[in-house]
Enzyme design. Structure first.
Site, PDB file in Angstrom:
ATOM      1  N   CYS A   2      44.861  59.673  37.379  1.00 14.32           N
ATOM      2  CA  CYS A   2      44.625  61.028  37.394  1.00 14.32           C
ATOM      3  C   CYS A   2      45.323  60.702  35.964  1.00 14.32           C
ATOM      4  O   CYS A   2      46.676  60.091  35.988  1.00 14.32           O
ATOM      5  CB  CYS A   2      44.853  62.098  38.073  1.00 14.32           C
ATOM      6  SG  CYS A   2      43.089  61.831  39.278  1.00 14.32           S
ATOM      7  N   ARG A  27      44.873  54.725  32.367  1.00 18.26           N
ATOM      8  CA  ARG A  27      44.572  54.705  33.724  1.00 18.26           C
ATOM      9  C   ARG A  27      43.579  54.257  34.419  1.00 18.26           C
ATOM     10  O   ARG A  27      43.850  54.218  35.632  1.00 18.26           O
ATOM     11  CB  ARG A  27      46.046  55.885  33.474  1.00 18.26           C
ATOM     12  CG  ARG A  27      46.988  55.991  33.030  1.00 18.26           C
ATOM     13  CD  ARG A  27      47.181  57.443  32.347  1.00 18.26           C
ATOM     14  NE  ARG A  27      47.420  57.977  33.969  1.00 18.26           N
ATOM     15  CZ  ARG A  27      48.960  57.869  34.439  1.00 18.26           C
ATOM     16  NH1 ARG A  27      49.599  57.114  34.143  1.00 18.26           N
ATOM     17  NH2 ARG A  27      49.545  58.227  36.009  1.00 18.26           N
ATOM     18  N   TRP A  76      40.172  60.464  38.037  1.00 17.04           N
ATOM     19  CA  TRP A  76      40.011  59.105  38.772  1.00 17.04           C
ATOM     20  C   TRP A  76      39.944  59.634  40.294  1.00 17.04           C
ATOM     21  O   TRP A  76      40.344  60.004  41.218  1.00 17.04           O
ATOM     22  CB  TRP A  76      41.090  57.616  38.718  1.00 17.04           C
ATOM     23  CG  TRP A  76      40.896  56.889  39.550  1.00 17.04           C
ATOM     24  CD1 TRP A  76      40.233  55.615  38.472  1.00 17.04           C
ATOM     25  CD2 TRP A  76      41.621  56.069  40.804  1.00 17.04           C
ATOM     26  NE1 TRP A  76      40.151  54.865  39.467  1.00 17.04           N
ATOM     27  CE2 TRP A  76      40.454  54.794  40.753  1.00 17.04           C
ATOM     28  CE3 TRP A  76      41.589  56.427  41.986  1.00 17.04           C
ATOM     29  CZ2 TRP A  76      40.802  53.805  41.679  1.00 17.04           C
ATOM     30  CZ3 TRP A  76      41.890  56.092  42.941  1.00 17.04           C
ATOM     31  CH2 TRP A  76      41.171  54.325  42.608  1.00 17.04           C
ATOM     32  N   ASN A 101      47.653  65.793  39.196  1.00 13.04           N
ATOM     33  CA  ASN A 101      47.146  63.964  39.463  1.00 13.04           C
ATOM     34  C   ASN A 101      47.875  63.887  40.660  1.00 13.04           C
ATOM     35  O   ASN A 101      49.949  64.687  41.252  1.00 13.04           O
ATOM     36  CB  ASN A 101      48.457  63.411  38.761  1.00 13.04           C
ATOM     37  CG  ASN A 101      48.505  62.298  38.832  1.00 13.04           C
ATOM     38  OD1 ASN A 101      47.580  61.442  39.348  1.00 13.04           O
ATOM     39  ND2 ASN A 101      49.184  60.763  38.520  1.00 13.04           N
ATOM     40  N   GLY A 102      47.376  63.764  41.792  1.00 13.02           N
ATOM     41  CA  GLY A 102      47.792  62.916  42.853  1.00 13.02           C
ATOM     42  C   GLY A 102      47.074  63.648  43.769  1.00 13.02           C
ATOM     43  O   GLY A 102      45.951  63.968  43.753  1.00 13.02           O
ATOM     44  N   GLU A 486      46.484  34.433  41.447  1.00 14.95           N
ATOM     45  CA  GLU A 486      46.689  35.760  39.780  1.00 14.95           C
ATOM     46  C   GLU A 486      45.049  35.634  38.984  1.00 14.95           C
ATOM     47  O   GLU A 486      44.684  36.077  38.746  1.00 14.95           O
ATOM     48  CB  GLU A 486      47.771  35.220  39.263  1.00 14.95           C
ATOM     49  CG  GLU A 486      48.017  36.194  37.848  1.00 14.95           C
ATOM     50  CD  GLU A 486      47.688  37.816  37.991  1.00 14.95           C
ATOM     51  OE1 GLU A 486      47.308  38.174  39.354  1.00 14.95           O
ATOM     52  OE2 GLU A 486      47.494  39.103  36.908  1.00 14.95           O
ATOM     53  N   LYS A 490      42.111  38.330  38.096  1.00 12.58           N
ATOM     54  CA  LYS A 490      41.913  38.578  37.027  1.00 12.58           C
ATOM     55  C   LYS A 490      41.194  38.465  36.623  1.00 12.58           C
ATOM     56  O   LYS A 490      40.081  39.474  35.722  1.00 12.58           O
ATOM     57  CB  LYS A 490      42.335  37.719  36.092  1.00 12.58           C
ATOM     58  CG  LYS A 490      43.511  37.629  35.488  1.00 12.58           C
ATOM     59  CD  LYS A 490      44.315  39.127  34.756  1.00 12.58           C
ATOM     60  CE  LYS A 490      44.920  40.092  35.550  1.00 12.58           C
ATOM     61  NZ  LYS A 490      45.707  40.600  35.619  1.00 12.58           N
ATOM     62  N   GLU A 493      38.813  41.054  39.029  1.00 10.25           N
ATOM     63  CA  GLU A 493      38.950  42.507  38.102  1.00 10.25           C
ATOM     64  C   GLU A 493      38.160  42.757  36.741  1.00 10.25           C
ATOM     65  O   GLU A 493      37.536  43.659  36.796  1.00 10.25           O
ATOM     66  CB  GLU A 493      40.424  42.360  37.659  1.00 10.25           C
ATOM     67  CG  GLU A 493      41.777  43.242  38.050  1.00 10.25           C
ATOM     68  CD  GLU A 493      42.699  43.250  37.856  1.00 10.25           C
ATOM     69  OE1 GLU A 493      43.904  43.720  38.474  1.00 10.25           O
ATOM     70  OE2 GLU A 493      42.899  41.883  37.253  1.00 10.25           O
ATOM     71  N   HIS A 509      39.553  23.677  55.678  1.00  8.92           N
ATOM     72  CA  HIS A 509      39.952  24.420  57.094  1.00  8.92           C
ATOM     73  C   HIS A 509      39.074  25.463  56.849  1.00  8.92           C
ATOM     74  O   HIS A 509      39.259  26.604  57.712  1.00  8.92           O
ATOM     75  CB  HIS A 509      41.609  24.476  57.344  1.00  8.92           C
ATOM     76  CG  HIS A 509      42.490  23.590  57.133  1.00  8.92           C
ATOM     77  ND1 HIS A 509      42.661  23.240  58.912  1.00  8.92           N
ATOM     78  CD2 HIS A 509      43.523  23.305  56.401  1.00  8.92           C
ATOM     79  CE1 HIS A 509      43.315  22.155  58.871  1.00  8.92           C
ATOM     80  NE2 HIS A 509      43.645  22.155  57.199  1.00  8.92           N
ATOM     81  N   LYS A 610      45.099  51.999  36.149  1.00  2.00           N
ATOM     82  CA  LYS A 610      46.037  50.945  35.462  1.00  2.00           C
ATOM     83  C   LYS A 610      47.543  51.580  36.292  1.00  2.00           C
ATOM     84  O   LYS A 610      48.434  50.506  37.344  1.00  2.00           O
ATOM     85  CB  LYS A 610      46.318  51.800  33.275  1.00  2.00           C
ATOM     86  CG  LYS A 610      47.887  50.925  33.406  1.00  2.00           C
ATOM     87  CD  LYS A 610      47.774  48.651  33.331  1.00  2.00           C
ATOM     88  CE  LYS A 610      48.743  48.280  32.394  1.00  2.00           C
ATOM     89  NZ  LYS A 610      48.413  46.953  33.083  1.00  2.00           N
TER      90      LYS A 610
HETATM   91  C1  G6P Z   1      46.818  48.306  39.408  1.00  2.79           C
HETATM   92  C2  G6P Z   1      46.792  47.605  38.645  1.00  2.79           C
HETATM   93  C3  G6P Z   1      47.038  46.502  38.788  1.00  2.79           C
HETATM   94  C4  G6P Z   1      48.343  46.330  39.165  1.00  2.79           C
HETATM   95  C5  G6P Z   1      48.600  47.063  40.011  1.00  2.79           C
HETATM   96  C6  G6P Z   1      50.371  47.193  40.358  1.00  2.79           C
HETATM   97  O1  G6P Z   1      46.692  47.706  40.122  1.00  2.79           O
HETATM   98  O2  G6P Z   1      45.284  47.471  38.063  1.00  2.79           O
HETATM   99  O3  G6P Z   1      47.018  45.376  37.330  1.00  2.79           O
HETATM  100  O4  G6P Z   1      49.202  44.719  39.545  1.00  2.79           O
HETATM  101  O5  G6P Z   1      48.582  48.190  40.525  1.00  2.79           O
HETATM  102  O6  G6P Z   1      50.847  48.056  39.603  1.00  2.79           O
HETATM  103  P1  G6P Z   1      52.895  48.148  38.947  1.00  2.79           P
HETATM  104  O7  G6P Z   1      52.809  49.174  38.165  1.00  2.79           O
HETATM  105  O8  G6P Z   1      53.676  48.454  40.139  1.00  2.79           O
HETATM  106  O9  G6P Z   1      53.188  47.359  38.876  1.00  2.79           O
END
Ligand code: G6P
Length: 615
Positions: A2, A27, A76, A101-102, A486, A490, A493, A509, A610
């Site tokens: 949010c 976000r 969100w 937000n929270g 990673e 990506k 995501e 395995h 985000k």
């Molecule tokens: C969310 C974002 C990711 C990020 C993760 C950790 O999942 O979509 O891109 O890596 O949070 O966020 P931070 O701000 O703690 O790196």
């Protein structure tokens, strides 16, 4: 997660609030809304979907949607599905409007009490209880809004940042506890937002609220009270971000822009942190030398992409300076009883500095061991993690808007390499020659990344192979294993293709059972001491009809035996530190181009946020 924007001014706030929401889109959100106090009446527009849909609804209002006190929100969904009735602001009795937000953890209990008191609920959210509670505390006499919010927050368990306006009250109230909130200072006007990016078009002066602070904001007067109700002064800071720094420019997506900004982000992160051939220990804070000299073990805690940066660092720490290094995802660490050995340094890694699990893990570790030393590697100054850690190293990636992290990850790795080198020197675990070599490698990085970016056209072609695929497998060994993780993260995501990463030695395995010609297998093959072992693993895949895409070093020569593999010579002459950072670049480009082909919302992928400021 949010996002909140709000303001009190002499001018109409609607365009400022809507632009602020746009700047918070990154976000992650599923609905949005705005409420204004206009001629002492609350007016509200809410919509599911994109801000553009909210804007259309605002323009379609029969009366002009104008007001000089207002709050707005991107939601969100956590409690209650994405739906207009669950979108914020929530209004009680046409008197109180709230954005939040929270998560309010005791909302069920509060709701039961409020139902008994005669309040009606129009949403399934945890937030609505806040609007009712404030209304209850305002009472029949319509007492001070500040007092009503103070009384309300005493009843709340959980995390919140709040913006509150009310009929008959010519002011705005803002408060935070566990979720971020910043005040933007204008001339004869004030604004609030979840982050500075939302307010850059209207101000560059900011005041960061501390945990438990409540601000009573009038056009010409700002009063901040701390958690104990005492009036406090909070420092005003000037942001050096420009409004344009969070704009797209010539790029189609922020992710693309941020991938291509990486050479500069690395330069910015190294700037002022190196002197001659040495890393400046003081770059980690003035107590760094003293703290580092006592450390026997590093415990890294992070989430998502930042966690993957930590995994790379584990290889570096144990291999290069022989220091034990543990890495764990924050959501696990915070809820178990970890054994924290004496002289451990707790290192949090976070782009935003507001990730709820990472913050809670830091707090719980400190609660267990009061003298535990902490360092954060973070991209956002004045974030909660930077304020609660003993030592801070800011990555200078610049604002990262794309939900899928790219330049933040790269600069986190640079920061970790600097940290490793500083620690190695303080503890005499690193020879001068080795330090010099690491520094030289880091200084070469911007050009290595630049060269890797030049493979975009080839990678774009290869991305076509993924158009009809449902799954992909990423393989790597050593530091390339977290880079494979990673790469897989990506891809899933932003393209919604199921992807997994495996250390190549684990193939037999389990994952080998999956291999056939429908699953692309992406391997990362730097020229290092594990290359021959990796080549054998790739033969195992090939023998089972797997479709291979290999990112290799100029000298790796994976394709020597006339194998018909898809090989991209992604880089050359990379070292132990520079290799994982450089090989990650083509994987970012691959995910980006696959997502383009799949037609997904690259910068705001479905269901993701985000900055995950709630559990
Ligand atoms: C969310 C974002 C990711 C990020 C993760 C950790 O999942 O979509 O891109 O890596 O949070 O966020 P931070 O701000 O703690 O790196």
């Amino acid at each position: 997660m949010c996002g909140i924007v709000g303001g009190i001014a002499e001018r109409n706030l609607t365009p400022i609030l809507v632009e602020g929401l746009r700047r918070l889109e990154y976000r992650g959100y599923d609905s949005s809304g705005v409420a204004l106090l206009a001629n002492n009446e609350l007016k509200r527009v809410r919509s599911i979907g994109k801000i553009a849909q909210l804007q259309e609804k605002i323009e379609a209002q029969s009366e002009a949607f104008i007001g000089s006190i207002g709050i707005a929100h991107t939601r969100w969904a956590t409690h209650g599905i994405p739906a207009e009735e669950n979108a914020h602001p929530h209004i009680c009795n046409n008197r109180v409007a709230v954005v939040h937000n929270g998560i309010i953890e005791n909302h069920v209990q509060l709701k039961t009490e409020q139902l008994a008191a005669g309040y009606r609920f129009t949403s399934q959210t945890d937030t609505e209880v806040i609007a009712h509670a404030i209304d209850q505390h305002l009472g029949k006499d319509n007492d001070s809004l500040l007092k009503a919010v103070q009384e309300t927050v005493k009843q709340l368990d959980g995390a919140y940042a709040l913006g509150v306006i009310a009929k008959d009250h010519d002011l705005l109230i803002a408060t935070r506890c566990g979720s971020p909130l910043v005040i933007g200072v204008g001339i004869g006007e004030y604004f609030i937002a979840s982050d500075v990016a939302a307010l850059l078009p209207v101000t560059q002066k900011f005041i960061f609220l501390e945990e438990g602070d409540i601000a009573e904001i009038k056009r010409d007067q700002l009063t901040i009270l701390d958690a104990n109700g005492n009036v406090v002064e909070r420092e005003e800071t000037i942001s050096n971000l420009s409004s344009q720094s969070v704009e797209l420019g010539e790029h189609r997506h922020y992710m693309h822009k941020e991938i291509f900004e990486q050479p500069q982000s690395v330069i910015d992160t190294l700037q002022g942190r190196i002197s001659g051939d040495s890393v400046l220990v003081s770059a980690f804070g003035h107590q760094a030398e003293e703290i580092f000299s006592k450390i026997e073990q590093v415990q890294i805690i992070a989430c998502g992409t930042s966690y993957h940066a930590g995994l790379v660092a584990k290889y570096w720490f144990e291999d290069i300076i022989g220091m034990p290094c543990l890495v764990e995802v924050a959501s696990e660490y915070r809820y178990r009883n970890p054994v924290i050995r004496p002289n451990t340094l707790l290192l949090t890694i976070s782009q935003s500095g507001e990730t709820a699990d990472t913050l809670a893990a830091l707090r719980s570790a400190k609660a267990t061991q009061a003298d535990l030393a902490s360092l954060t590697i973070c991209n956002v100054p004045e974030s909660s993690l930077t304020r609660e850690s003993d030592l801070v190293f800011l990555t200078h990636a610049g604002p990262e808007i794309g939900v899928a992290s790219t330049k933040a990850f790269t600069t986190q790795l640079v920061a970790l390499a600097l940290f490793l080198t500083a620690m190695g020197r303080v503890q005499n675990r690193l020879s001068t020659g080795r330090e010099k070599a690491i520094v030289a490698g880091l200084q070469k990085l911007p050009s290595l990344i630049q060269s890797a970016l030049q493979h975009e056209a080839v990678i774009k072609d290869i991305a076509q192979q993924f158009a009809d695929k449902g799954s992909a497998l990423f393989l790597g060994r050593g530091t390339m294993y977290p880079i494979a993780m990673e790469g897989a993260l990506k891809l899933k995501e932003i393209s919604y293709i199921h992807a997994e990463a495996y250390p190549a030695g684990e193939l037999k395995h389990g994952p080998l059972a999956l291999i056939d010609d429908t699953i692309p297998v992406i391997a990362i093959a730097p020229k290092d001491e594990l290359l021959e072992k990796l080549k054998s693993n790739l033969q195992e895949v090939k023998a089972r009809g797997g479709q291979m895409i290999v990112f290799e070093d100029e000298d790796s020569n994976v394709n020597t035996d006339g194998d018909d593999l898809n090989v991209i010579k992604a880089t050359t002459n990379v070292g132990r530190i520079t290799a994982p950072i450089t090989f990650n670049i083509p994987l970012q480009l691959l995910s980006y181009h696959v997502a383009l082909i799949k037609g997904t919302d690259v910068d705001q992928p479905r269901n993701l946020a985000k900055s995950v400021t709630v559990e």
